[in-house]
Motif scaffolding. Structure first.
Motif: not given
Ligand SMILES: [Mg+2]
Ligand SMILES: [Zn+2]
Length: 179
Positions: A23-29, A65-70
């Protein structure tokens, strides 16, 4: 019937360093929110191959978890993702849900009354373009993510090769009325 845009996730919506799941790697364009807002008259879906699950690099729970955050971050910015379709298999498993197989698009067609002919697939991998073709939809190939690297591997022809998601969104708006 509804029109849809089927979005690849990694390398299309968020920056992809390869097997992105922390989750800490989530970075949007930078242009994601503004671009997807322009497409609000389409139903938006994420269709993602997550072979890292099948390969044992991370779990389905990690993916979720990652996808929910996104998806939550998108919704906080006014963008509604109807549903995320995830293939958790490795290529060796020969499943029928891994892109470019059209199973998930056919499911969406039924569940959300989607007209695939008036719908689009956007992604940074040749299989996203092939998926669009196989499903009778239109497609846009992105040069973000892995797009530049795999450009020579395109086997189906996209309606557009775009430098960014905002270019793709603009093109869809311009070409939406022709059928
Ligand atoms: Mg991708
Ligand atoms: Zn699968």
């Amino acid at each position: 019937m509804n029109k849809a845009v089927f979005l690849d996730r990694d390398g299309t919506i968020n920056i992809d360093e390869g097997y992105t799941y922390k989750t800490e790697d989530l970075e949007f364009y930078d242009d994601v929110f503004e671009s997807l807002k322009k497409l609000s008259h389409f139903k938006l879906f994420i269709v993602t191959n997550q072979s890292g699950i099948g390969r044992g690099y991370y779990s389905y729970e990690d993916f979720k978890r990652f996808n929910d955050k996104l998806v939550l971050a998108l919704s906080e910015n006014g963008i509604n993702i109807e549903k995320t379709y995830c293939c958790p298999h490795s290529p060796e498993e020969n499943c029928d849900c891994r892109k470019p197989n059209i199973r998930y698009l056919k499911e969406a067609e039924k569940e959300f009354d989607i007209d695939l002919k008036r719908s689009w697939v956007i992604g940074d991998h040749p299989h996203d373009v092939t998926l669009g073709k196989n499903a009778g939809a239109r497609s846009i190939y992105l040069l973000t993510g892995h797009g530049q690297k795999h450009r020579e591997d395109l086997s189906a022809k996209p309606e557009l090769i775009a430098n960014s998601l905002s270019e793709a969104a603009e093109f869809i708006i311009q070409n939406d009325n022709h059928n």
